[in-house]
Motif scaffolding. Structure first.
Motif, PDB file in Angstrom:
ATOM      1  N   LEU A 104      10.367  62.424  34.533  1.00 37.36           N
ATOM      2  CA  LEU A 104       9.904  63.328  33.481  1.00 37.36           C
ATOM      3  C   LEU A 104       9.413  64.647  34.066  1.00 37.36           C
ATOM      4  O   LEU A 104       9.671  65.709  33.514  1.00 37.36           O
ATOM      5  CB  LEU A 104       8.783  62.668  32.678  1.00 37.36           C
ATOM      6  CG  LEU A 104       9.215  61.485  31.796  1.00 37.36           C
ATOM      7  CD1 LEU A 104       8.005  60.818  31.161  1.00 37.36           C
ATOM      8  CD2 LEU A 104      10.186  61.937  30.720  1.00 37.36           C
ATOM      9  N   ASP A 108       3.899  61.143  30.719  1.00 35.61           N
ATOM     10  CA  ASP A 108       3.343  62.464  30.558  1.00 35.61           C
ATOM     11  C   ASP A 108       4.478  63.364  30.096  1.00 35.61           C
ATOM     12  O   ASP A 108       5.331  63.746  30.865  1.00 35.61           O
ATOM     13  CB  ASP A 108       2.767  62.946  31.896  1.00 35.61           C
ATOM     14  CG  ASP A 108       1.991  64.230  31.727  1.00 35.61           C
ATOM     15  OD1 ASP A 108       1.994  64.765  30.604  1.00 35.61           O
ATOM     16  OD2 ASP A 108       1.393  64.696  32.705  1.00 35.61           O
ATOM     17  N   SER A 109       4.512  63.631  28.815  1.00 35.05           N
ATOM     18  CA  SER A 109       5.610  64.431  28.275  1.00 35.05           C
ATOM     19  C   SER A 109       5.039  65.414  27.276  1.00 35.05           C
ATOM     20  O   SER A 109       4.589  65.029  26.206  1.00 35.05           O
ATOM     21  CB  SER A 109       6.633  63.510  27.601  1.00 35.05           C
ATOM     22  OG  SER A 109       7.576  64.263  26.894  1.00 35.05           O
ATOM     23  N   GLY A 110       5.041  66.692  27.654  1.00 33.98           N
ATOM     24  CA  GLY A 110       4.462  67.699  26.788  1.00 33.98           C
ATOM     25  C   GLY A 110       3.003  67.370  26.526  1.00 33.98           C
ATOM     26  O   GLY A 110       2.238  67.103  27.460  1.00 33.98           O
ATOM     27  N   SER A 111       2.638  67.338  25.251  1.00 30.84           N
ATOM     28  CA  SER A 111       1.240  67.060  24.931  1.00 30.84           C
ATOM     29  C   SER A 111       0.963  65.563  24.892  1.00 30.84           C
ATOM     30  O   SER A 111      -0.175  65.153  24.698  1.00 30.84           O
ATOM     31  CB  SER A 111       0.911  67.674  23.568  1.00 30.84           C
ATOM     32  OG  SER A 111       1.825  67.193  22.601  1.00 30.84           O
ATOM     33  N   PHE A 112       1.996  64.760  25.071  1.00 31.55           N
ATOM     34  CA  PHE A 112       1.796  63.314  24.993  1.00 31.55           C
ATOM     35  C   PHE A 112       1.448  62.727  26.350  1.00 31.55           C
ATOM     36  O   PHE A 112       2.089  63.024  27.349  1.00 31.55           O
ATOM     37  CB  PHE A 112       3.054  62.629  24.454  1.00 31.55           C
ATOM     38  CG  PHE A 112       2.904  61.140  24.348  1.00 31.55           C
ATOM     39  CD1 PHE A 112       2.244  60.577  23.279  1.00 31.55           C
ATOM     40  CD2 PHE A 112       3.403  60.301  25.336  1.00 31.55           C
ATOM     41  CE1 PHE A 112       2.073  59.220  23.183  1.00 31.55           C
ATOM     42  CE2 PHE A 112       3.236  58.933  25.248  1.00 31.55           C
ATOM     43  CZ  PHE A 112       2.572  58.390  24.171  1.00 31.55           C
ATOM     44  N   GLU A 127      12.915  65.354  26.135  1.00 28.33           N
ATOM     45  CA  GLU A 127      12.739  64.611  27.389  1.00 28.33           C
ATOM     46  C   GLU A 127      13.141  63.154  27.201  1.00 28.33           C
ATOM     47  O   GLU A 127      13.771  62.554  28.071  1.00 28.33           O
ATOM     48  CB  GLU A 127      11.293  64.711  27.870  1.00 28.33           C
ATOM     49  CG  GLU A 127      10.944  66.113  28.313  1.00 28.33           C
ATOM     50  CD  GLU A 127       9.612  66.221  29.058  1.00 28.33           C
ATOM     51  OE1 GLU A 127       9.285  67.319  29.487  1.00 28.33           O
ATOM     52  OE2 GLU A 127       8.912  65.195  29.187  1.00 28.33           O
ATOM     53  N   GLU A 180      11.200  72.740  28.646  1.00 27.65           N
ATOM     54  CA  GLU A 180      10.347  73.704  27.956  1.00 27.65           C
ATOM     55  C   GLU A 180      11.076  75.025  27.768  1.00 27.65           C
ATOM     56  O   GLU A 180      11.003  75.651  26.712  1.00 27.65           O
ATOM     57  CB  GLU A 180       9.041  73.937  28.733  1.00 27.65           C
ATOM     58  CG  GLU A 180       8.129  72.725  28.821  1.00 27.65           C
ATOM     59  CD  GLU A 180       7.693  72.181  27.459  1.00 27.65           C
ATOM     60  OE1 GLU A 180       7.774  72.937  26.469  1.00 27.65           O
ATOM     61  OE2 GLU A 180       7.300  70.998  27.395  1.00 27.65           O
ATOM     62  N   THR A 193       9.334  68.712  22.816  1.00 30.11           N
ATOM     63  CA  THR A 193       9.334  68.220  24.199  1.00 30.11           C
ATOM     64  C   THR A 193       9.643  66.732  24.280  1.00 30.11           C
ATOM     65  O   THR A 193      10.503  66.308  25.057  1.00 30.11           O
ATOM     66  CB  THR A 193       7.965  68.480  24.852  1.00 30.11           C
ATOM     67  OG1 THR A 193       7.591  69.808  24.550  1.00 30.11           O
ATOM     68  CG2 THR A 193       8.039  68.277  26.336  1.00 30.11           C
ATOM     69  N   GLN A 194       8.920  65.945  23.473  1.00 32.50           N
ATOM     70  CA  GLN A 194       9.079  64.501  23.612  1.00 32.50           C
ATOM     71  C   GLN A 194      10.504  64.080  23.257  1.00 32.50           C
ATOM     72  O   GLN A 194      11.113  63.256  23.943  1.00 32.50           O
ATOM     73  CB  GLN A 194       8.085  63.760  22.718  1.00 32.50           C
ATOM     74  CG  GLN A 194       6.656  63.829  23.210  1.00 32.50           C
ATOM     75  CD  GLN A 194       5.963  65.086  22.719  1.00 32.50           C
ATOM     76  OE1 GLN A 194       6.373  65.696  21.732  1.00 32.50           O
ATOM     77  NE2 GLN A 194       4.926  65.492  23.416  1.00 32.50           N
TER      78      GLN A 194
END
Lengths: 521, 637
Positions: free
Chosen positions: A473, B72-76, A327, A481, A323-324
């Motif tokens: 974001l 706020d990105s996924g679990s981060f 994104e 996802e 994800t990170q």
């Protein structure tokens, strides 16, 4: 209809301009700008009406076009293309405003700009492979003219180099598109170019590898990834300011967008297979681009090489497959469009005044043109990735995503942030600081109101994204996802487990989430 | 009041925006009032928050105020949130307090500079970033402040950007700091991957929890803490990344006082202290921190012995004192490190502002060889300078004595005799070079050039008033940490919730007589240093010259700062530049473009050849047909 409207608003503008006498330059400029501005404002509706909760394509339109070949006019956007469409309309309006001083063949120039806009938006909204390919190629033509007609002294060489490089890639991609068409036809019985339908097609792994390479080459040239980057410095140096802005801001993103929209979901196994190759090329690009940028003596070349470095980050993030990374990569596409676009505007403004881009011709300009200096400084810092500005968010998320999938890659790429500071600050010092020694520079005038109006919106976005990236974001997360589920899903099925790093990282991430929650208590 | 701690960084930010946008359109006085007022308000809120914090019971003295979710990105997740606990409380008091005083001083010092509004907007931006750094509740927000102060340092070092040496120094500072940040940012990522969060409270809680279960290995803790320390080494100018700080003296002197002595450079110490829980779990890192700190302390002090530029002496002194703070942290005496950070902020700011007052009077001259006998002309500057020098030399009852003695004592009891020896020797050098500075500048015969001598004057009130305040703090600052008497070591008590049991090092019990004895030893060392300086520069001024002549090589090496800058240039900077040039001209132009253009060239040449064949003459075609026939014929033969 909204998307069609946004795509073809520039065409209406072209129609109007065609009716005007070529001598009526003021009117032509105004119509072109107003068209682009309307395009931008209408595209903002996409931003506000966009639903961030789903990955399904939104604002879709689907009409049969050439039925016998299964070609349709199928367009739509998700959280990934949304921003690229807005970026395009935004930068086009900015670029037209930045072209106010163009006198040579103004009418044709504005027509080319608007035509280019339609082509670019078309690329980002197409959900039909054939339609995509048409827009992809159409867009080349106005760009070719922008460089070849309104460019610098070596414009023909640069235009041809740009064209041939890009065409080489696109030809292979077209063959790959046809192959997809026939494979899909044979497997499902339905001959169609519809991307969403072809997404469902399971493609044998060995074919995926070849198709990935064919698509990948076209995209890699566009990005540009090392070692396919040498067209970029030439194209940038010769292109007019607006051409450079569009080139860096939007055209390069088509490469990275191509990987995200086509290569990854269509060829997930191949994508995993090529992670090491792409990642290493990206890392080389980051460091190589930065090092070469450092020793440039032409401002535009320096910015061009910095693009190679920045786009390396984007590719690395995308191919982290989490994800990170993803994104961050998408956000960095926007960031790069803003900050590098702005850098080209800055260089263009100084070039208009002094008719040189050689760093050694400048020095000490801060004293002479303080307002310009402030803008230049903020944009430079954004490009360096200073925390609090946009570039940092993108770079950090990319590096974090990379770190999760491969620590070595992350460590190497992180060294790029040191070099970025070196080449940008050294350039800034040589241009803006020290004693003003060249008497030519004493005649420099500070920014005009129009020029400030061009830069202010970009600066505001640079700060907004840095301080509050949430609106961006949050809109991309559902699409990201879903894409990651598609790409990483193959690993769980164990079709090919050669390079299945991300699965384990995802699992550990889940564990960590739980432990983290436990600690919160 | 605690709910309003976000106001503390907000005021300077507003000040920055006002002066940044409108500074040129409003009067100089207004600019000054806005800038000073903003920091003054921050100080008031900081004091009020401090008082509110004191009213809580010690174990509840942690307060978090979250403003909004930043990333706020996924679990981060990263928040914009502020945290007030005893450690950050001390830091905001020091930053806003000393910052306020230096802002006032600047209104006098910078009064005739045409970049006045620009200067104050940068200074406010710095204060904002520094307060953000110390108030942040997570690593990433801290990193914003961290790079923000680096940016302001860059801008202010290069404030007089028309001077090449100034703009070079600014760039150097930023780039060297970036090398440190490289480590810091990798540490943040490793922290996230390890703990799944970057929030201070959660990370530290998890660290102390998990280590008992043995889930996270010592290796991980060592990696995290060493990477963090790379960041600290860059920001706090320790070996091997200290080279930017002496050059940073190119900036205006109040900047040197605020940024390059009192606050920003201590950020590394703050960060290590903040992460004390992680460091305590990584013994190797602790050894490294202590070792680097001790080595830097003595190394920089030795360079300070022979410098002739008044600001450079102070700069190397700062590097050396920062080394002490790391030495303290490295042996687990975090309280002593922070205590010294605080007292150092007082006396070093006073010294720098004093040197600024001297430079101001001397019309910009910084070479001490051209000074001498100034005490008659500027008594207030002189006396405050002496007080601050006594403080840094470690003479009781001045502030530096208590904090430095605490560090030396802890180095002996929690570290080893070698660390103590290095620290003691550096203390001796400190006393020597500080009083060498005083004797060369304020005492003896005047060596001032005639033209300058006519204008010698005491600085105006807005410059001497801050000196007096800081001198006063240099006298009383140490009383918050009086050892040996129960209940008098207030700072130790106050900080103990942050540093747990280990900050104080209560576990080790030594006899009171030993501690008193060591205290005497450090006083004797300091006095010896002062006396030696007195002997060499007042009683028998010929000694230094004879010494340098007898030890030519050693003197040159030290005077030229061990040639480290030159070595870095030859080993790192040049190879990279040459390599980059080769990549561009060798690889890009020759290999890649060569291939591309070569391909085009081949196509062109090939078509030229083919064009000859397709001449359009029938006789040529007939000829080639015959040749073809012959070849076929020969082939089948």
């Amino acid at each position: 209809m909204l998307l069609t409207l946004i795509t073809f608003i520039p065409m209406i503008g072209i129609g109007l301009i065609l009716c005007i006498n070529r001598e009526n330059k003021e009117l032509i400029k105004k119509i072109a700008f107003v068209t682009a501005l309307i395009g931008f404002l209408v595209s903002m509706k996409l931003f506000f009406d966009f639903s961030p909760n789903t990955h399904i394509m939104q604002f879709t339109e689907n009409k049969e076009w050439i039925k016998s070949f299964g070609i349709s006019y199928h367009i739509g956007i998700d959280g990934i293309s949304l921003f690229l469409v807005i970026l395009t309309t935004f930068l086009t309006a900015i670029s037209i405003l930045a072209s106010w001083e163009i006198t040579k063949r103004l009418k044709e120039y504005m027509i080319s700009m608007l035509f280019l806009e339609t082509g670019m938006i078309g690329v980002f909204v197409s959900l039909d492979l054939f339609l995509f390919y048409i827009f992809w190629e159409v867009m080349l033509i106005p760009m070719y003219f922008l460089i070849g007609v309104w460019g610098g002294p070596r414009r023909i060489y640069a235009a041809v180099k740009f064209f041939i490089y890009t065409m080489t890639g696109s030809v292979l991609m077209f063959i790959a598109i046809l192959m997809l068409y026939f494979i899909n036809g044979k497997t499902t019985g339905e001959y169609t170019f519809d991307l969403l339908k072809i997404y469902q097609l399971p493609i044998p792994v060995h074919l995926q590898l070849w198709l990935f390479l064919a698509f990948g080459l076209a995209f890699a040239i566009k990005v540009p990834m090392f070692p396919f980057h040498t067209w970029l410095p030439d194209a940038h140096v010769e292109a007019p300011t607006a051409g450079s802005v569009i080139l860096a801001g939007v055209l390069l993103k088509m490469g990275t967008y191509g990987f995200i929209r086509f290569s990854l979901p269509l060829f997930p196994n191949a994508s995993h297979y090529f992670v090491p190759l792409i990642s290493w090329l990206a890392i080389i690009g980051i460091i190589y681009g930065a090092l070469v940028a450092m020793v440039q003596d032409d401002l535009k070349k320096l910015v061009a090489y910095s693009s190679v470095s920045h786009l390396g980050f984007v590719m690395l993030g995308i191919f982290a497959f989490n994800t990170q990374g993803m994104e961050g990569g998408i956000l960095q596409m926007i960031n790069h469009g803003l900050s590098t676009g702005a850098l080209f505007l800055i260089v263009g403004m100084i070039y208009e005044r002094r008719h040189t881009r050689m760093i050694s011709d400048f020095g000490g300009l801060s004293k002479q043109i303080p307002v310009f200096a402030v803008f230049f400084m903020i944009i430079t810092l954004s490009s360096i990735g200073l925390p609090g500005l946009n570039g940092f968010i993108g770079e950090f998320l990319i590096l974090l995503g990379t770190f999760k999938s491969n620590i070595l890659y992350a460590v190497l790429a992180t060294s790029g942030i040191i070099f970025a500071a070196v080449y940008m600050l050294w350039m800034f010092q040589r241009v803006m600081f020290n004693k003003l020694s060249n008497p030519e520079n004493l005649k420099l005038k500070d920014l005009s109101k129009r020029e400030i109006a061009i830069l202010v919106p970009i600066i505001l976005l640079i700060i907004l994204i840095g301080v509050y990236p949430k609106p961006f974001l949050s809109r991309m997360s559902a699409s990201v996802e879903n894409l990651l589920a598609t790409v990483n899903g193959v690993n769980e099925k164990k079709i090919m487990v050669q390079h299945s790093v991300s699965e384990t990282t995802e699992l550990t991430e889940k564990n960590k989430k739980q432990t983290a929650i436990a600690f919160r208590r | 009041m605690l709910n309003y701690i976000w106001l503390i960084p907000l005021f300077p930010l507003i000040g920055f925006l006002i002066n940044g946008f409108f500074g040129k359109r409003i009067s100089k006085n207004t600019v000054g009032y806005i800038a000073c007022g903003a920091v003054g308000l921050s100080f008031i809120v900081a004091v009020l928050s401090f008082i509110s914090l004191l009213q809580l019971t010690p174990e509840h003295r942690v307060f978090e105020k979250i403003l909004y979710t930043w990333i706020d990105s996924g679990s981060f997740r990263a928040e914009v949130g502020f945290q007030l606990d005893p450690l950050s409380a001390i830091m905001i008091l020091v930053v806003s307090g000393v910052g306020f005083v230096i802002h006032i001083y600047s209104t006098g010092y910078m009064h005739d500079d045409e970049g006045y509004p620009r200067y104050f907007s940068y200074l406010n931006l710095f204060t904002f970033s520094m307060l953000l750094l110390v108030l942040a509740n997570n690593f990433l927000l801290m990193f914003i402040g961290w790079e923000g102060v680096g940016l302001c340092s860059y801008l202010l070092i290069g404030f007089w950007f028309e001077k090449k040496s100034a703009s070079d120094a600014g760039k150097k500072a930023f780039v060297v700091n970036r090398i440190g940040d490289f480590g810091f940012i990798l540490a943040i990522m490793l922290i996230f991957v390890t703990f799944g969060t970057i929030d201070f409270t959660e990370v530290f809680h998890a660290a102390s929890d998990k280590s008992h279960m043995g889930i996270i290995t010592t290796t991980t803790f060592t990696a995290i803490t060493l990477l963090l320390f790379v960041g600290a080494v860059g920001k706090s100018a320790q070996i091997p990344l200290y080279t930017w700080l002496p050059d940073a003296m190119e900036g205006p002197t109040p900047v040197s006082a605020l940024i390059h002595a009192a606050t920003m450079v201590t950020a590394g110490v703050y960060m290590v202290a903040r992460c004390n829980i992680l460091y305590m779990l990584a013994p190797i890192s602790m050894t490294v921190v202590a070792g680097v700190g001790a080595a830097t302390a003595i190394y920089a002090a030795s360079i300070g012995l022979v410098q002739n530029d008044i600001k450079r002496v102070l700069a190397y002194s700062t590097v050396s004192q920062l080394g002490y703070m790391f030495l303290a942290c490295g042996v687990g005496a975090f309280t002593a490190g922070i205590f010294h950070l605080m007292t150092h902020a007082f006396f070093k700011a006073c010294l720098f502002l004093g040197s600024g007052s001297v430079i101001h009077a001397m019309g910009g001259e910084q070479d001490m060889r051209k000074m001498g006998g100034l005490r008659a002309h500027m008594p207030r500057t002189y006396w405050t300078f002496v007080i601050a020098s006594l403080a840094i030399a470690g003479i009781p009852p001045f502030a530096g004595f208590f904090s430095k003695d605490e560090i030396l004592w802890k180095a002996l009891t929690q570290g080893n005799i070698l660390l103590w020896g290095i620290g003691a020797l550096a203390a001796f050098m400190t006393a020597f070079y500080m009083f060498r500075l005083i004797f060369m500048t304020f005492w003896g015969e005047s060596r001032v050039e005639e033209e300058v001598a006519k204008h010698l004057h005491e600085s105006p009130g807005n410059m001497t008033f801050p000196l007096i305040i800081l001198a006063f703090l240099s006298i009383i600052g140490g009383f918050v940490g009086i050892p040996l008497i129960k209940g008098w070591n207030k700072i130790d008590e106050f900080l103990s919730p942050v540093f747990g049991g280990h900050g104080a090092g209560e576990a080790v019990h030594h006899s009171v007589s030993l501690e008193l004895g060591m205290m005497m030893v450090s006083i004797v060392i300091a006095l010896a240093g002062i006396f030696l300086a007195y002997r060499m520069y007042i009683i028998a001024p010929g000694i230094p010259e004879r010494l340098t002549e007898r030890h030519q090589i050693a003197y040159r090496v030290i005077l030229n700062k061990y040639y480290i800058d030159e070595i870095y240039d030859a080993l790192i900077v040049r190879p990279i530049k040459n390599g980059a040039n080769f990549l561009w001209k060798g690889f890009d132009v020759v290999v890649v473009d060569g291939t591309v253009n070569g391909a085009a060239y081949l196509v062109e040449q090939w078509s030229k050849v083919m064009r000859v064949i397709q001449s359009g003459y029938v006789r040529n075609y007939a000829f080639s047909m015959i040749i073809g026939l012959v070849i076929i014929f020969l082939f089948f033969m």
